[in-house]
Design a protein around this motif. Structure first.
Motif, PDB file in Angstrom:
ATOM      1  N   THR A 103      15.104  -0.260  -6.430  1.00  0.00           N
ATOM      2  CA  THR A 103      14.745   1.580  -6.970  1.00  0.00           C
ATOM      3  C   THR A 103      13.491   1.467  -6.082  1.00  0.00           C
ATOM      4  N   PRO A 104      12.543   2.466  -6.555  1.00  0.00           N
ATOM      5  CA  PRO A 104      11.080   2.669  -5.675  1.00  0.00           C
ATOM      6  C   PRO A 104       9.900   2.308  -6.514  1.00  0.00           C
ATOM      7  N   ARG A 105      10.332   1.593  -8.215  1.00  0.00           N
ATOM      8  CA  ARG A 105       9.594   1.083  -9.101  1.00  0.00           C
ATOM      9  C   ARG A 105       9.514  -0.433  -8.692  1.00  0.00           C
ATOM     10  N   LEU A 106      10.677  -0.819  -7.606  1.00  0.00           N
ATOM     11  CA  LEU A 106      10.997  -2.749  -7.890  1.00  0.00           C
ATOM     12  C   LEU A 106       9.897  -2.775  -6.075  1.00  0.00           C
ATOM     13  N   HIS A 107       9.318  -1.360  -5.779  1.00  0.00           N
ATOM     14  CA  HIS A 107       9.416  -1.815  -4.039  1.00  0.00           C
ATOM     15  C   HIS A 107       8.043  -2.624  -3.777  1.00  0.00           C
ATOM     16  N   LYS A 108       7.306  -2.892  -5.234  1.00  0.00           N
ATOM     17  CA  LYS A 108       5.986  -3.756  -5.043  1.00  0.00           C
ATOM     18  C   LYS A 108       6.730  -4.349  -6.245  1.00  0.00           C
ATOM     19  N   ALA A 109       6.980  -4.304  -7.214  1.00  0.00           N
ATOM     20  CA  ALA A 109       8.104  -5.282  -8.336  1.00  0.00           C
ATOM     21  C   ALA A 109       8.405  -6.951  -7.390  1.00  0.00           C
ATOM     22  N   ALA A 110       9.066  -6.656  -6.622  1.00  0.00           N
ATOM     23  CA  ALA A 110       9.593  -7.678  -5.403  1.00  0.00           C
ATOM     24  C   ALA A 110       8.353  -8.434  -5.108  1.00  0.00           C
ATOM     25  N   PHE A 111       7.525  -7.830  -4.429  1.00  0.00           N
ATOM     26  CA  PHE A 111       6.574  -8.803  -4.391  1.00  0.00           C
ATOM     27  C   PHE A 111       5.806  -9.467  -4.975  1.00  0.00           C
ATOM     28  N   ALA A 112       6.103  -9.755  -6.379  1.00  0.00           N
ATOM     29  CA  ALA A 112       5.201 -10.781  -7.094  1.00  0.00           C
ATOM     30  C   ALA A 112       5.941 -11.763  -7.306  1.00  0.00           C
ATOM     31  N   LEU A 113       5.471 -12.460  -7.162  1.00  0.00           N
ATOM     32  CA  LEU A 113       6.684 -13.949  -6.469  1.00  0.00           C
ATOM     33  C   LEU A 113       6.294 -14.591  -7.783  1.00  0.00           C
ATOM     34  N   PRO A 114       7.367 -14.639  -7.790  1.00  0.00           N
ATOM     35  CA  PRO A 114       6.890 -16.514  -9.083  1.00  0.00           C
ATOM     36  C   PRO A 114       6.828 -17.781  -8.227  1.00  0.00           C
ATOM     37  N   GLN A 124       1.121  -1.043  -0.024  1.00  0.00           N
ATOM     38  CA  GLN A 124       0.294  -0.372   0.162  1.00  0.00           C
ATOM     39  C   GLN A 124       1.257   1.356  -0.183  1.00  0.00           C
ATOM     40  N   VAL A 125       2.312   0.975  -0.111  1.00  0.00           N
ATOM     41  CA  VAL A 125       3.021   2.056  -0.503  1.00  0.00           C
ATOM     42  C   VAL A 125       3.332   2.939  -1.621  1.00  0.00           C
ATOM     43  N   ASP A 126       2.692   4.228  -1.258  1.00  0.00           N
ATOM     44  CA  ASP A 126       2.657   5.159  -2.757  1.00  0.00           C
ATOM     45  C   ASP A 126       4.268   5.334  -3.076  1.00  0.00           C
ATOM     46  N   THR A 127       4.424   4.437  -3.887  1.00  0.00           N
ATOM     47  CA  THR A 127       5.637   4.242  -4.868  1.00  0.00           C
ATOM     48  C   THR A 127       6.544   5.653  -4.921  1.00  0.00           C
ATOM     49  N   ASP A 128       5.364   6.627  -5.184  1.00  0.00           N
ATOM     50  CA  ASP A 128       5.993   8.145  -6.109  1.00  0.00           C
ATOM     51  C   ASP A 128       6.409   8.905  -5.185  1.00  0.00           C
ATOM     52  N   ALA A 129       5.806   8.164  -3.873  1.00  0.00           N
ATOM     53  CA  ALA A 129       6.584   9.280  -3.204  1.00  0.00           C
ATOM     54  C   ALA A 129       7.967   9.104  -2.353  1.00  0.00           C
ATOM     55  N   ILE A 130       8.677   7.912  -3.481  1.00  0.00           N
ATOM     56  CA  ILE A 130       9.801   7.475  -2.604  1.00  0.00           C
ATOM     57  C   ILE A 130       9.847   8.199  -3.144  1.00  0.00           C
ATOM     58  N   PRO A 131      11.532   8.421  -2.187  1.00  0.00           N
ATOM     59  CA  PRO A 131      13.138   9.372  -2.694  1.00  0.00           C
ATOM     60  C   PRO A 131      14.076   8.252  -3.517  1.00  0.00           C
ATOM     61  N   GLU A 132      14.831   8.429  -4.128  1.00  0.00           N
ATOM     62  CA  GLU A 132      15.607   7.777  -5.017  1.00  0.00           C
ATOM     63  C   GLU A 132      16.913   8.110  -4.210  1.00  0.00           C
ATOM     64  N   LEU A 133      17.213   6.963  -3.831  1.00  0.00           N
ATOM     65  CA  LEU A 133      18.080   6.558  -3.307  1.00  0.00           C
ATOM     66  C   LEU A 133      19.540   6.539  -3.930  1.00  0.00           C
TER      67      LEU A 133
END
Length: 277
Positions: A256-267, A241-250
């Motif tokens: 990455t902010p784009r990877l935040h939710k993508a990592a939870f898409a499981l094989p 439920q995190v707003d990934t648009d609000a995640i700053p680039e580190l």
């Protein structure tokens, strides 16, 4: 003459790397500790014959332990890292300005000592004034610090030797109690190819304690099979439920902010384990 190091990841499978030098080869009070210099992956920390970290690929693991949880919690001021004496997770934690204090509890002081000397790429922030390093049993520290931390990260070895208790339901219950009312914890939970039963068990145990449980994955070349899982337990905040648009680039190399939710898409292979199949 060529020198090679081999980690026997199962009875029938292993990985091997050409080495140029052995820097440390010592039996500590808790485990066998070696630091070797490899041609392909640079300096490598090996505990009880298992690769813990290498200079070339360490950033994947350390970033993925730290950032998903810290960007899920709205105000992670007090952070605990259990294990992780190489300092890599602490380095990533300190990239978050909201963190006021990061506590590292490592049972084997030799890991901290030698990583500071030979692997400064990971251990370089252990003397930071925002960090407290405690050489002690992480299991006991958890049980002695109730309602203390916003985020707890378990950076353990595989469940052998002193790390066995860090995969127990009693430990997860202790973590729940050590977290504040909206706390989050994350732990590395091995790989689905060789440790399927471990992933099933951890997921079941954590679900009995935490209302929100999510598993995510990353690719780490020097870890068994390369596909690695992490399990997050949260009292209130859902990483999906995190707003990934609000995640700053580190300053990161994997997360990455784009990877935040993508990592939870499981094989599917991991998804089935999480479902208990």
């Amino acid at each position: 003459m060529e020198l090679w190091y081999t980690e026997k990841q199962t009875e029938n499978f292993g990985i091997t790397a050409k080495i140029t030098e052995t820097l440390v080869n010592e039996q500590t009070e808790f485990q066998h500790l070696a630091i070797i210099d490899t041609v392909e992956f640079g300096r490598m920390l090996v505990l009880d014959g298992m690769v813990m970290t290498t200079v070339k690929d360490e950033f994947v693991y350390h970033e993925m332990v730290a950032h998903p949880a810290l960007f899920t919690h709205p105000n992670p001021e007090q952070v605990l890292v259990v294990g992780g004496g190489d300092g890599g997770v602490i380095r990533e934690v300190l990239k978050h300005p909201k963190v006021k204090k990061a506590v590292l509890v490592e049972i084997d002081g030799k890991v901290v000592e030698y990583c500071k000397k030979y692997i400064p790429e990971t251990a370089g922030e252990l003397d930071n004034p925002r960090v407290e390093v405690i050489i002690n049993d992480g299991y006991m520290h958890i049980h002695d610090h109730k309602n203390t931390y916003d985020v707890i990260m378990v950076d353990s070895t595989e469940p052998v030797g002193p790390a066995v208790q860090l995969f127990s339901q009693g430990f997860y219950k202790g973590i729940y109690d050590a977290l504040k009312e909206d706390g989050i914890f994350v732990a590395q939970t091995d790989n689905p190819w060789f440790k399927a039963d471990l992933i099933r068990t951890v997921n079941r145990d954590v679900k009995e304690i935490f209302p929100i449980v999510r598993v995510y994955v990353a690719n780490i070349p020097t870890y068994p099979s390369g596909l690695w899982t992490f399990t997050m337990g949260s009292k209130k905040h859902d990483p999906l439920q995190v707003d990934t648009d609000a995640i700053p680039e580190l300053d990161t190399k994997y997360y990455t902010p784009r990877l935040h939710k993508a990592a939870f898409a499981l094989p599917r292979i991991v998804e089935d384990l999480v479902k208990g199949e």
